[in-house]
Design an enzyme around this catalytic site. Sequence first.
Site, PDB file in Angstrom:
ATOM      1  CD1 TRP A  41      10.324  -0.305  -1.879  1.00  0.00           C
ATOM      2  CD2 TRP A  41      11.735   1.192  -2.735  1.00  0.00           C
ATOM      3  NE1 TRP A  41      10.689  -0.755  -3.122  1.00  0.00           N
ATOM      4  CE2 TRP A  41      11.574   0.151  -3.667  1.00  0.00           C
ATOM      5  CE3 TRP A  41      12.588   2.242  -3.053  1.00  0.00           C
ATOM      6  CZ2 TRP A  41      12.207   0.134  -4.901  1.00  0.00           C
ATOM      7  CZ3 TRP A  41      13.232   2.206  -4.284  1.00  0.00           C
ATOM      8  CH2 TRP A  41      13.036   1.165  -5.187  1.00  0.00           C
ATOM      9  CG  HIS A  42       8.937   7.207  -0.449  1.00  0.00           C
ATOM     10  ND1 HIS A  42       7.811   7.807  -0.948  1.00  0.00           N
ATOM     11  CD2 HIS A  42       8.645   6.852   0.832  1.00  0.00           C
ATOM     12  CE1 HIS A  42       6.885   7.836  -0.016  1.00  0.00           C
ATOM     13  NE2 HIS A  42       7.364   7.259   1.072  1.00  0.00           N
ATOM     14  N   PRO A  43      11.107   5.169  -4.248  1.00  0.00           N
ATOM     15  CG  PRO A  43      10.152   4.440  -6.243  1.00  0.00           C
ATOM     16  CD  PRO A  43       9.867   4.619  -4.785  1.00  0.00           C
ATOM     17  CD  GLU A  44       9.698   9.286  -4.159  1.00  0.00           C
ATOM     18  OE1 GLU A  44       9.210   9.665  -3.085  1.00  0.00           O
ATOM     19  OE2 GLU A  44       9.500   8.145  -4.608  1.00  0.00           O
TER      20      GLU A  44
END
Length: 76
Positions: A41-44
């Site tokens: 997933w993309h934490p940013e």
Amino acid sequence: MQANQELAKFFKILTTSVDEYNKVYVSTVQAYNYPVTAFQWHPEKNAFEWGPKAIPHTEDAIRVTQQAANFFIRYD
């Protein structure tokens, strides 16, 4: 991942998620004995992507982003 004994011995599952077909998948893992953490997933996204309305920008969502960043820059 749990069905594969070698992966299960190497990685600890930290989070799971559900896809659009209600299928559960592993979304974050951490190695037991090595400095390896992997995200699916993309934490940013929560802090920096403002296009799609599906991406939450709540205080909790932004805190997750910050915690992920802090994790990667920490010094042991």
